[in-house]
Scaffold this motif. Structure first.
Motif, mmCIF file in Angstrom:
data_model
loop_
_atom_site.group_PDB
_atom_site.id
_atom_site.type_symbol
_atom_site.label_atom_id
_atom_site.label_comp_id
_atom_site.label_asym_id
_atom_site.label_seq_id
_atom_site.Cartn_x
_atom_site.Cartn_y
_atom_site.Cartn_z
ATOM 1 N N UNK A 135 -28.730 23.092 -9.083
ATOM 2 C CA UNK A 135 -28.400 22.225 -8.110
ATOM 3 C C UNK A 135 -26.927 21.753 -7.906
ATOM 4 N N UNK A 136 -26.275 21.633 -9.212
ATOM 5 C CA UNK A 136 -24.904 21.590 -9.301
ATOM 6 C C UNK A 136 -23.785 22.450 -8.751
ATOM 7 N N UNK A 137 -24.415 23.728 -8.662
ATOM 8 C CA UNK A 137 -23.607 24.652 -8.058
ATOM 9 C C UNK A 137 -23.580 24.721 -6.590
ATOM 10 N N UNK A 138 -24.763 23.924 -5.957
ATOM 11 C CA UNK A 138 -24.834 24.158 -4.371
ATOM 12 C C UNK A 138 -23.659 23.242 -3.977
ATOM 13 N N UNK A 139 -23.014 23.830 -2.727
ATOM 14 C CA UNK A 139 -21.933 22.574 -2.147
ATOM 15 C C UNK A 139 -22.731 21.682 -1.519
ATOM 16 N N UNK A 140 -22.084 20.287 -1.584
ATOM 17 C CA UNK A 140 -22.739 19.138 -0.993
ATOM 18 C C UNK A 140 -22.476 18.828 0.314
ATOM 19 N N UNK A 141 -21.460 19.695 0.813
ATOM 20 C CA UNK A 141 -21.021 19.552 2.302
ATOM 21 C C UNK A 141 -20.843 20.754 3.007
ATOM 22 N N UNK A 142 -21.037 20.699 4.280
ATOM 23 C CA UNK A 142 -20.547 21.697 5.055
ATOM 24 C C UNK A 142 -20.096 21.680 6.690
ATOM 25 N N UNK A 143 -19.721 22.594 7.202
ATOM 26 C CA UNK A 143 -19.441 22.491 8.555
ATOM 27 C C UNK A 143 -20.604 23.080 9.474
ATOM 28 N N UNK A 144 -20.963 22.356 10.627
ATOM 29 C CA UNK A 144 -22.046 22.731 11.313
ATOM 30 C C UNK A 144 -21.740 22.306 12.771
ATOM 31 N N UNK A 145 -22.368 23.249 13.688
ATOM 32 C CA UNK A 145 -22.383 23.075 15.211
ATOM 33 C C UNK A 145 -23.140 21.890 15.228
ATOM 34 N N UNK A 146 -23.153 21.175 16.222
ATOM 35 C CA UNK A 146 -23.725 19.926 16.662
ATOM 36 C C UNK A 146 -25.275 20.285 17.058
ATOM 37 N N UNK A 147 -25.992 19.319 17.445
ATOM 38 C CA UNK A 147 -27.358 19.372 18.044
ATOM 39 C C UNK A 147 -26.896 19.635 19.694
ATOM 40 N N UNK A 148 -25.968 18.849 20.026
ATOM 41 C CA UNK A 148 -25.579 19.177 21.491
ATOM 42 C C UNK A 148 -24.970 20.393 21.916
ATOM 43 N N UNK A 149 -24.047 21.141 20.555
ATOM 44 C CA UNK A 149 -23.633 22.492 20.841
ATOM 45 C C UNK A 149 -24.694 23.352 20.969
ATOM 46 N N UNK A 150 -25.892 23.430 20.375
ATOM 47 C CA UNK A 150 -26.834 24.300 20.452
ATOM 48 C C UNK A 150 -27.763 23.663 21.692
ATOM 49 N N UNK A 151 -27.802 22.669 22.154
ATOM 50 C CA UNK A 151 -28.590 22.476 23.486
ATOM 51 C C UNK A 151 -27.798 23.048 24.699
ATOM 52 N N UNK A 152 -26.645 23.227 24.379
ATOM 53 C CA UNK A 152 -25.937 23.662 25.590
ATOM 54 C C UNK A 152 -25.888 25.130 25.629
ATOM 55 N N UNK A 153 -26.583 25.807 24.707
ATOM 56 C CA UNK A 153 -26.665 27.210 25.053
ATOM 57 C C UNK A 153 -27.728 27.476 26.206
ATOM 58 N N UNK A 154 -27.796 28.451 26.712
ATOM 59 C CA UNK A 154 -28.422 28.751 27.878
ATOM 60 C C UNK A 154 -30.077 29.063 27.505
ATOM 61 N N UNK A 155 -30.052 29.452 26.266
ATOM 62 C CA UNK A 155 -31.380 29.701 25.703
ATOM 63 C C UNK A 155 -31.399 29.564 24.248
ATOM 64 N N UNK A 156 -32.321 29.059 23.556
ATOM 65 C CA UNK A 156 -32.689 28.901 22.073
ATOM 66 C C UNK A 156 -33.815 29.539 21.809
ATOM 67 N N UNK A 157 -33.700 30.333 20.755
ATOM 68 C CA UNK A 157 -35.045 30.949 20.164
ATOM 69 C C UNK A 157 -34.871 30.603 18.846
ATOM 70 N N UNK A 158 -35.856 29.975 18.289
ATOM 71 C CA UNK A 158 -36.046 29.634 17.164
ATOM 72 C C UNK A 158 -37.341 30.168 16.382
ATOM 73 N N UNK A 159 -36.851 30.610 15.081
ATOM 74 C CA UNK A 159 -38.107 31.420 14.030
ATOM 75 C C UNK A 159 -38.396 30.436 13.088
ATOM 76 N N UNK A 160 -39.794 30.254 13.080
ATOM 77 C CA UNK A 160 -40.265 29.314 12.042
ATOM 78 C C UNK A 160 -41.373 29.994 11.104
ATOM 79 N N UNK A 161 -40.990 30.160 9.835
ATOM 80 C CA UNK A 161 -42.019 31.097 8.995
ATOM 81 C C UNK A 161 -42.495 30.246 7.893
ATOM 82 N N UNK A 162 -43.754 30.197 7.569
ATOM 83 C CA UNK A 162 -44.286 29.793 6.113
ATOM 84 C C UNK A 162 -44.770 28.361 6.369
ATOM 85 N N UNK A 163 -45.720 27.910 5.611
ATOM 86 C CA UNK A 163 -46.310 26.667 5.377
ATOM 87 C C UNK A 163 -45.509 25.511 5.033
ATOM 88 N N UNK A 164 -44.129 25.804 4.342
ATOM 89 C CA UNK A 164 -43.274 24.746 4.116
ATOM 90 C C UNK A 164 -42.713 24.326 5.448
#
Length: 381
Positions: free
Chosen positions: A178-207
């Motif tokens: 865990x100590x090796x994992x970066x604790x911060x990131x740059x990310x597109x926002x929720x609104x950035x995703x919602x403004x795409x003309x189409x969103x396709x999400x893949x969801x796999x596994x019981x988790x």
């Protein structure tokens, strides 16, 4: 929202890959009008990338005129780090297809000014004409990109602190340290995703089952940012059977029945022709209505500015309106991430004491009935 359920990970990945191929082929991108594709990282899209690479090698699809924007990148690790998302994307996908490096866009987690990098990224998406299809995966806590629980549904590309559960889940890519994992990131926002003309999400596994259940069966919540897809007009979620474990039986049967009926009618996820495309002959510039002529009292006539503002320079293909709830009024990225602008209020905007009685016509008669300050006597009542 459409939910496509497949038996396992391989069949779910195959459906998503075939869908992306068909969308690009229908679009028929050109150098002047490329197809803009948003892409995720993580384990969920790996099967999709493998199939897309196979489709390219068999000559079924070309990525020569495809422009990509990735969802996120860690802060503080080199681009050539084995677990950076730059490395992930080139090893998993880009180096195996004919995409031009100049058409690949990934956030720079080592930029000297991270806020400026976020603004630049949003500007690049806008300059490309917006994202035509955003492929996404989700985290176990229902986050999309790195928009962790509690993220604003009006958020834009920004710096984000990662939740501990996300850090713990990603430690599997860092030798479970865990100590090796970066604790911060740059990310597109929720609104950035919602403004795409189409969103396709893949969801796999019981988790991922609890996250899928919140997205499908419950309301929109910033604690499960995947649920924001309920605000999008063209979301498609593809999952395997394990990911449906938390859904109600009648919910699963409902979406399976919808797909069966659609297939009998020869209907798939068909997008309206008003969406951006380079192949539809139906997208012609609509004829302008005749100008409204206003007769003035002196007998002169004039044309109002609204009709006069239309010109032949208007594009034949109109950019879509931002895809979002009418309740969300996000500020522009430049306003959301000021660089050297003081946040202090202008000295001219001093607060003025206000009493409701002063707003009412004839309110002078009510002033004697106002609650006095403590310690004063009530006179004149």
């Amino acid at each position: 929202m459409r939910l496509i359920i497949r038996d396992g990970e391989d069949s779910a990945s195959l459906y998503v890959a075939n869908y992306i191929v068909e969308r690009i082929k229908y679009f028929a991108p050109t150098p002047e009008n490329p197809f803009v594709l948003g892409l995720p990282t993580g384990s969920s899209p790996l099967g999709v990338y493998r199939i897309l690479v196979d489709r390219y090698k068999t000559g079924e699809i070309s990525f020569e005129n495809v422009v990509t924007f990735n969802m996120d990148e860690y802060i503080g690790i080199p681009r050539d780090h084995p677990q950076s998302y730059h490395t992930f994307m080139w090893q998993s996908f880009f180096s195996h297809v004919n995409i031009h490096p100049r058409n690949v866009h990934i956030l720079d987690g080592n930029a000297p000014n991270l806020e400026a990098e976020c603004i630049r990224y949003e500007a690049q998406i806008k300059a490309a004409g917006g994202i035509d299809l955003f492929l996404a995966g989700i985290g176990e806590d229902g986050h999309i990109a790195f928009n962790e629980p509690g993220s604003s549904l009006a958020s834009r590309t920004r710096v984000k602190t990662l939740a501990y559960d996300t850090v713990l889940a990603n430690s599997r890519f860092f030798d479970n340290d865990v100590s090796q994992v970066p604790k911060m990131a740059l990310t597109v926002g929720v609104q950035t995703v919602l403004e795409a003309r189409e969103v396709v999400v893949v969801v796999l596994g019981a988790r991922k089952a609890p996250a899928l259940q919140h997205c499908i069966e419950e309301g929109v919540s910033h604690m499960w940012t995947l649920s924001s897809l309920q605000l999008h007009p063209h979301p498609l979620i593809v999952c395997d059977e394990d990911a449906t474990l938390e859904l109600k039986v009648k919910t699963v049967k409902y979406f399976k029945s919808i797909e069966r009926v659609a297939l009998t009618q020869g209907f798939e996820q068909i997008l309206p022709t008003t969406l951006r495309t380079s192949t539809s002959t139906a997208l012609k510039k609509p004829p302008l209505p005749p100008p409204t002529i206003i007769t003035l009292p002196n007998g002169d006539t004039s044309t109002p500015p609204e009709s006069a503002s239309e010109s032949e320079d208007s594009p034949a293909i109109f950019a879509p309106q931002p895809v979002k709830s009418r309740l969300l009024r996000a500020s522009s990225p430049a306003a959301e991430y000021p660089l050297r602008v003081s946040r202090s209020a202008s000295p001219e905007l001093d607060l003025i004491p206000d009493r409701m009685a002063e707003r009412i016509i004839g309110g002078e008669a009510l002033r004697g009935r106002l609650t006095p300050t403590p310690g004063t006597s009530r006179t004149g009542v």
